[in-house]
Design an enzyme around this catalytic site. Structure first.
Site, PDB file in Angstrom:
ATOM      1  N   ASN A  10      -0.441  -1.839   3.994  1.00 54.06           N
ATOM      2  CA  ASN A  10       0.265  -2.415   2.848  1.00 54.06           C
ATOM      3  C   ASN A  10       1.746  -2.506   3.214  1.00 54.06           C
ATOM      4  O   ASN A  10       2.445  -1.491   3.204  1.00 54.06           O
ATOM      5  CB  ASN A  10       0.035  -1.505   1.626  1.00 54.06           C
ATOM      6  CG  ASN A  10       0.870  -1.918   0.430  1.00 54.06           C
ATOM      7  OD1 ASN A  10       1.451  -2.999   0.391  1.00 54.06           O
ATOM      8  ND2 ASN A  10       0.926  -1.042  -0.575  1.00 54.06           N
ATOM      9  N   LYS A  12       4.104  -3.837   1.661  1.00 58.55           N
ATOM     10  CA  LYS A  12       5.001  -3.809   0.487  1.00 58.55           C
ATOM     11  C   LYS A  12       6.064  -4.905   0.619  1.00 58.55           C
ATOM     12  O   LYS A  12       5.783  -5.964   1.182  1.00 58.55           O
ATOM     13  CB  LYS A  12       5.601  -2.412   0.300  1.00 58.55           C
ATOM     14  CG  LYS A  12       4.519  -1.337   0.263  1.00 58.55           C
ATOM     15  CD  LYS A  12       4.983  -0.007  -0.251  1.00 58.55           C
ATOM     16  CE  LYS A  12       3.809   0.971  -0.216  1.00 58.55           C
ATOM     17  NZ  LYS A  12       4.119   2.279  -0.763  1.00 58.55           N
ATOM     18  N   HIS A  96      -2.262  -0.443  -7.717  1.00 55.71           N
ATOM     19  CA  HIS A  96      -1.329   0.388  -6.948  1.00 55.71           C
ATOM     20  C   HIS A  96      -0.346   1.059  -7.908  1.00 55.71           C
ATOM     21  O   HIS A  96       0.127   0.434  -8.862  1.00 55.71           O
ATOM     22  CB  HIS A  96      -0.579  -0.464  -5.915  1.00 55.71           C
ATOM     23  CG  HIS A  96       0.143   0.379  -4.905  1.00 55.71           C
ATOM     24  ND1 HIS A  96       1.311   1.030  -5.198  1.00 55.71           N
ATOM     25  CD2 HIS A  96      -0.172   0.718  -3.631  1.00 55.71           C
ATOM     26  CE1 HIS A  96       1.697   1.722  -4.139  1.00 55.71           C
ATOM     27  NE2 HIS A  96       0.811   1.544  -3.169  1.00 55.71           N
ATOM     28  N   GLU A  98       2.690   1.714  -7.708  1.00 53.82           N
ATOM     29  CA  GLU A  98       3.993   1.050  -7.871  1.00 53.82           C
ATOM     30  C   GLU A  98       3.900  -0.072  -8.899  1.00 53.82           C
ATOM     31  O   GLU A  98       4.862  -0.357  -9.612  1.00 53.82           O
ATOM     32  CB  GLU A  98       4.493   0.545  -6.502  1.00 53.82           C
ATOM     33  CG  GLU A  98       4.977   1.715  -5.650  1.00 53.82           C
ATOM     34  CD  GLU A  98       4.924   1.488  -4.145  1.00 53.82           C
ATOM     35  OE1 GLU A  98       4.798   0.338  -3.701  1.00 53.82           O
ATOM     36  OE2 GLU A  98       5.004   2.501  -3.407  1.00 53.82           O
ATOM     37  N   GLU A 168      -4.897   7.374  -3.982  1.00 56.15           N
ATOM     38  CA  GLU A 168      -3.488   7.463  -3.592  1.00 56.15           C
ATOM     39  C   GLU A 168      -2.754   8.374  -4.567  1.00 56.15           C
ATOM     40  O   GLU A 168      -2.227   7.897  -5.586  1.00 56.15           O
ATOM     41  CB  GLU A 168      -2.860   6.068  -3.616  1.00 56.15           C
ATOM     42  CG  GLU A 168      -3.448   5.117  -2.605  1.00 56.15           C
ATOM     43  CD  GLU A 168      -2.387   4.164  -2.074  1.00 56.15           C
ATOM     44  OE1 GLU A 168      -2.261   4.059  -0.866  1.00 56.15           O
ATOM     45  OE2 GLU A 168      -1.672   3.553  -2.891  1.00 56.15           O
ATOM     46  N   GLY A 174       4.942   7.512   0.014  1.00 50.83           N
ATOM     47  CA  GLY A 174       6.308   7.313   0.483  1.00 50.83           C
ATOM     48  C   GLY A 174       7.148   8.582   0.472  1.00 50.83           C
ATOM     49  O   GLY A 174       8.363   8.533   0.644  1.00 50.83           O
ATOM     50  N   SER A 214       1.406   8.695   2.530  1.00 47.25           N
ATOM     51  CA  SER A 214       1.977   9.319   3.726  1.00 47.25           C
ATOM     52  C   SER A 214       0.929   9.611   4.799  1.00 47.25           C
ATOM     53  O   SER A 214       1.028  10.589   5.538  1.00 47.25           O
ATOM     54  CB  SER A 214       2.772  10.581   3.370  1.00 47.25           C
ATOM     55  OG  SER A 214       3.839  10.252   2.493  1.00 47.25           O
TER      56      SER A 214
HETATM   57  P1  PGA Z   1       2.884   5.323   2.244  1.00 50.73           P
HETATM   58  O1  PGA Z   1       2.337   4.269   1.155  1.00 50.73           O
HETATM   59  O2  PGA Z   1       1.883   5.334   3.360  1.00 50.73           O
HETATM   60  O3  PGA Z   1       4.208   4.773   2.662  1.00 50.73           O
HETATM   61  O4  PGA Z   1       2.972   6.640   1.550  1.00 50.73           O
HETATM   62  C1  PGA Z   1       0.967   4.153   0.883  1.00 50.73           C
HETATM   63  C2  PGA Z   1       0.747   3.096  -0.177  1.00 50.73           C
HETATM   64  O5  PGA Z   1       1.560   3.005  -1.096  1.00 50.73           O
HETATM   65  O6  PGA Z   1      -0.240   2.326  -0.140  1.00 50.73           O
END
Ligand code: PGA
Length: 252
Positions: A10, A12, A96, A98, A168, A174, A214
């Site tokens: 992803n 982003k 997601h 976010e 997640e 992140g 992460s």
């Molecule tokens: P990250 O994000 O690996 O940077 O923690 C994962 C995601 O949001 O899909």
């Protein structure tokens, strides 16, 4: 039934067009024969070009980070499922954290998006996971059960079979704080049991459940070795070709 192993990157809101093409080429150049499906999920404007590069490659696909729930119409700035399908996207991220947090996407909206995606031959990757507060309160399995049941359990068996799940935990995204393999396995196993109770053991055993938050080149192997973890949804580490490829090689 053997479940599909999947690693999805992803990207982003990162990369410009030439950087995106370079990263795609680097990933392909480093790529070795793996036993997993690899999905690149770039920003919308790059999907078509990346798909042109990937479409002749075995086990590589593109996906999109968002879709609107309506088929078409006056929704300035939104992108429809059929538009995404028409540029070659095969997978679609839905739910997601976010999008839930920054864009207030609620369960009904996510449910509609899943329906529209499936109707347009996009395969949803449905993301769910608890916040830090919810984990610390000890109530996280209840939270997860609600996120799964209210958005997915109206689906027919053949529809849920076309859906990938991604656990997640919000506190791990992140942040550099990964769920331990045991913490992730507990949730993955729980979700598989929910699907078994709602549908059937065969369906539960066929659905891929990815871990995200992460996940990186160092910890992927330990996570992917757990019985109910079928791969990863990778944010930060998917922006480095070498790390992404190490992760795709982390299944034993
Ligand atoms: P990250 O994000 O690996 O940077 O923690 C994962 C995601 O949001 O899909």
């Amino acid at each position: 039934m053997k479940r599909k192993k999947i690693v999805a990157g992803n990207w982003k809101m990162n990369k410009n067009f030439s950087e995106a093409l370079n990263l795609t080429s680097e990933i392909l150049n480093l790529s070795e024969k793996t036993n997993c499906i690899k999905i690149i999920i770039p920003p919308f404007p790059f999907i078509h070009a990346i798909n042109e590069i990937l479409k002749s490659k075995i086990d590589f696909y593109t996906g999109a980070q968002n879709v609107h729930d309506q088929e078409q119409g006056a929704f300035t700035g939104e992108v429809s499922a059929s538009a995404l399908s028409s540029v070659g996207a095969k997978y679609i991220l839905i739910g997601h954290s976010e999008r839930r947090i920054f864009f207030n996407e609620d369960a009904q909206f996510l449910k509609n998006k899943i329906n529209t995606a499936l109707k347009n031959q996009l395969l949803p990757i449905y993301c769910f996971g608890e916040s830090l507060l919810e984990r610390e309160s000890g109530n996280y399995l209840k939270v997860i059960e609600k996120q799964i049941s209210e958005v997915l359990f109206h689906l027919q068996e053949n529809e849920i079979l076309n859906t990938v799940l991604a656990y997640e935990p919000v506190w791990a995204i992140g942040t550099g704080k990964t769920a331990s393999p045991e913490q992730a396995q507990e949730v993955h196993q729980f979700v598989r049991s929910l699907i078994k109770n709602q549908y059937s053991i065969e369906t539960a055993e066929s659905i891929s459940i990815l871990y995200g938050g992460s996940c990186n080149a160092q910890n992927a192997k330990a996570l992917f070795s757990m019985a109910d973890i079928d791969g990863g949804l990778i944010g930060g580490a998917s922006l480095k070709a070498e790390d992404f490829n190490t992760i795709t090689n982390s299944f034993s």
